[in-house]
Design a protein around this motif. Structure first.
Motif: not given
Length: 490
Positions: A220, A222-224, A236-240
């Motif tokens: 939840s 790190y990923f969509d 998610k780009k924002s969490m990479e």
């Protein structure tokens, strides 16, 4: 992850070899994380962790580095027992590498045979020297309670991508075993195989504080979830950046491209054990071949003809003269190759696989097809050689090249790979050298690794030794016979 100069250790590596710089750095990185070394004077402080990952590509020395870390922990009085969990075909590698490199007292046992025999071996591992138990992943799962009772201080998960799926029985057992150990090492080329989500299970073993205990909370964050039914995780780009930073906090990364002090070529012997039934057939054939020699003239062609049948058997096949058919009697080398393939696929690296006999080639191709891996192939039966080479060299999805040593060893370039597996060998020095040169040639930008699959205690050992020593195999075997030895015996 680190490759900084300050990571080189002040603590000497307890190994009987001169380690390469990146191996020293990896050793220092882990020793600092484990609290065996002080913080570096310059650079960022090490993340204190009782678990670390060595993300080191094949051929860069994960095993020798791990042996050194094991010795350092033992010498510091931190551990008395070590559990190494690895794919079945790699268990013997650990035994051989400890014997070759460990510069400290230890006792090592590979847990093999029946469940009762494995358990009996484990229960007798109580000596004063460091006790090292080596076991395969399935056995670790089945023996979990007994391994927990044995209380290993360090657990090493070799080819750690084997536990990338968080909810399978093997992974769950490794998570529980890891929680009970004081220290943990995860060894793999990369923790991210096909998907970034593979990180979770491997890090849950290594250090669950990094990404937590809950797969669903990790997913939840790190990923969509996208695609039909929302079943496909996309990072998610924002969490990479956060994912990478956390991952590298307890990991040392080494690629062939970065290891500038590696030799141009490295040879790795991968011994495999024939199954008991196949070994019985092999030993019977050795006796039969020796008896046949006694009844006729002992010449090089006679000896090599009989050696040919033994070499076919170590590759898994035996011919039936009456029916002109070929029967598969062993899958030992095929299983070893599958583990090597797993590692190559996990690292996203191409592989060249060389074999002598057509039944072996067909079995290898069938294995690749079963795993949905695209490949090129050249044998004496293949007409479009240039097309096969072009596909392997230029198409990223073509992961393997399968070649017959007598026909694929000349006039082609396979520099898209830097690793070659010799599944079997013929007796020609020219073929051997020419084939090796398919990857180690102009255009190759990486150090090259050659893996030799050798059936333990068989003619495979004699053939490889003769080729490496540039010796005349036929003459050696004839001389053996004339001195009263069985030339086919190991």
């Amino acid at each position: 992850m680190t490759t900084h100069e300050e990571s080189r250790p002040a603590l000497p590596m307890p190994v009987k070899a001169t380690p390469y710089r990146h191996q020293q750095e990896a050793f220092g990185f882990v020793c600092r994380s484990f609290g065996l070394l002080p913080e570096p004077e310059a650079g960022p402080p090490a993340t204190k962790s009782s678990g670390c990952a060595l993300l080191m590509e094949m051929g860069t020395g994960k095993t020798i580095t791990s042996i050194a870390i094991t010795g350092a922990l033992a010498k510091a009085g931190r551990i008395g027992r070590v559990l190494i969990v690895a794919p079945l075909s790699i268990l013997g590698v650990w035994e051989a590498e400890f014997a070759r490199f460990a510069d400290f007292p230890y006792f090592l046992a590979v847990l093999s045979g029946t469940g009762a025999k494995k358990l009996d071996t484990l229960r007798h591992m109580t000596g004063a020297a460091l006790q090292v138990a080596v076991v395969n992943y399935e056995s670790a799962w089945r023996m979990e309670k007994d391994l927990l009772a044995w209380r290993p201080g360090l657990i090493i998960a070799d080819e750690g991508h084997k536990i990338k799926t968080h909810n399978i029985a093997t992974s769950k057992a490794m998570h529980r075993l890891g929680r009970a150990a004081s220290y943990r090492l995860l060894l793999t080329g990369t923790v991210i195989t096909n998907k970034a989500i593979d990180v979770f299970s491997q890090y849950k073993f290594t250090n669950p504080a990094i990404f937590g205990q809950s797969f669903y909370a990790f997913r939840s964050r790190y990923f969509d979830m996208v695609g039909y039914g929302n079943h496909t995780p996309v990072l998610k780009k924002s969490m990479e950046a956060e994912l990478v930073e956390k991952m590298h906090a307890i990991a040392y990364r080494a690629t062939k491209a970065e290891c500038l002090d590696l030799p141009e070529t490295t040879d790795i012997l991968r011994q495999v054990d024939l199954e008991p039934a196949a070994l019985r057939i092999y030993k019977g054939l050795v006796k039969e071949s020796y008896a046949e020699l006694s009844g006729g003239e002992v010449t090089a062609p006679n000896i090599l003809t009989r050696l040919l049948r033994l070499s076919q058997l170590t590759g898994g096949f035996i011919g039936n003269d009456e029916t002109a058919s070929v029967e598969q009697v062993s899958a030992a080398k095929l299983s070893a190759l599958e583990d090597i393939l797993d590692g190559a696929v996990a690292e996203g690296k191409k592989l060249v696989i060389i074999a002598r006999f057509l039944p072996e080639i067909r079995a290898i191709c069938k294995l690749l097809e079963k795993r949905s891996l695209r490949y090129s192939c050249i044998t004496g039966e293949v007409k479009n050689r240039e097309e096969q080479v072009e596909q392997f060299q230029n198409e990223p999805e073509v992961m393997a090249f399968v070649g017959q040593i007598a026909t694929a060893g000349l006039g082609i370039t396979l520099t898209a790979a830097s690793t070659m597996v010799f599944y079997s060998l013929d007796y020609s020095m020219s073929n051997f050298e020419q084939t090796k040169a398919r990857i180690h040639r102009v255009g190759q930008r990486m150090p090259c690794t050659y893996l030799y699959l050798v059936a333990r205690g068989t003619v495979d050992e004699k053939v490889l030794l003769a080729l490496k020593n540039k010796a005349d195999l036929a003459k050696t075997l004839v001389d053996d016979y004339r001195s009263g030895k069985n030339p086919f015996a190991a």
